[in-house]
Design a protein around this motif. Structure first.
Motif: not given
Length: 216
Positions: A34, A37, A41, A179, A183, A186-187
């Motif tokens: 996390r 990741t 951001h 995507r 992506w 991880t998502s």
């Protein structure tokens, strides 16, 4: 109001605020992943003394509009500790996020609102509906059996075939997220498994194609 761009030293504090605000727990073994990741951001935060009181995340993504990919700023993880609410923190963070996204060339911005009216005043508007349909097993009718194979994929053995199916579907609609493989891993998957039904048919001599159906 002093708004800071959070550095890695504040990532764990930001994660703790998210877990408190949204009532979930990240397993100890998943914390390093996390935190990694979060490096992708842009985190904006407001401190009260030494404590992170409020924060939000900006994700730099792309969405498909027509035949083009447009730069999109995704807003996520907007959270404030209860004792620091009603001080204008989120209002200030949202306005700063809009300024940052504009400077970064993001043409549009998406978010998933907890309250539509709250974000509408900043300029966001609804672009889609979420419809949930429940079908009883007795209502499912048998279909003609077809020859083919089923392959199951998880985060660890993700297949590009899944991406091609999604891209074909996304090309028929607007505002679909672009995507990439990262992506998906991880998502999208999480604890889910993608079951891909592959039908191999002869289109003409020595040429074949496959039809895939994804079931998450």
């Amino acid at each position: 109001m002093d708004i800071k761009v959070l550095s890695e030293e504040h990532f764990l504090e930001s994660m703790n605020l998210s877990m408190y605000a949204f009532q979930y727990k990240v397993p100890e073994s998943d914390i390093p992943k996390r935190l990694e990741t979060l490096k992708k951001h842009r985190l904006l935060g407001i401190f009260e003394g030494e404590e992170l009181a409020s924060k939000l995340h900006i994700l730099s993504l792309n969405v498909k509009l027509g035949q083009q990919d447009w730069k999109m700023g995704g807003i996520a993880g907007v959270a404030t500790y209860p004792e620091h609410r009603r001080k204008g923190h989120v209002n200030a963070l949202m306005r700063r996020a809009l300024e940052d996204m504009n400077q970064s060339g993001n043409i549009v911005s998406f978010l998933h609102p907890f309250q539509i009216d709250f974000y509408r005043r900043f300029g966001w508007e609804i672009i889609s509906d979420n419809r949930k349909i429940t079908i009883e097993k007795i209502d499912l009718k048998p279909v003609e059996r077809q020859s083919g194979t089923i392959k199951r994929h998880t985060e660890k053995n993700h297949s590009l075939d899944i991406e091609r199916v999604y891209e074909g579907y996304a090309a028929m609609h607007s505002a679909m997220l672009a995507r990439d493989s990262e992506w998906w891993r991880t998502s999208i998957y999480g604890e889910q498994t993608a079951a891909v039904f592959m039908i191999r048919k002869m289109k003409r001599q020595d040429t074949c194609y496959m039809r895939l159906k994804i079931m998450l």
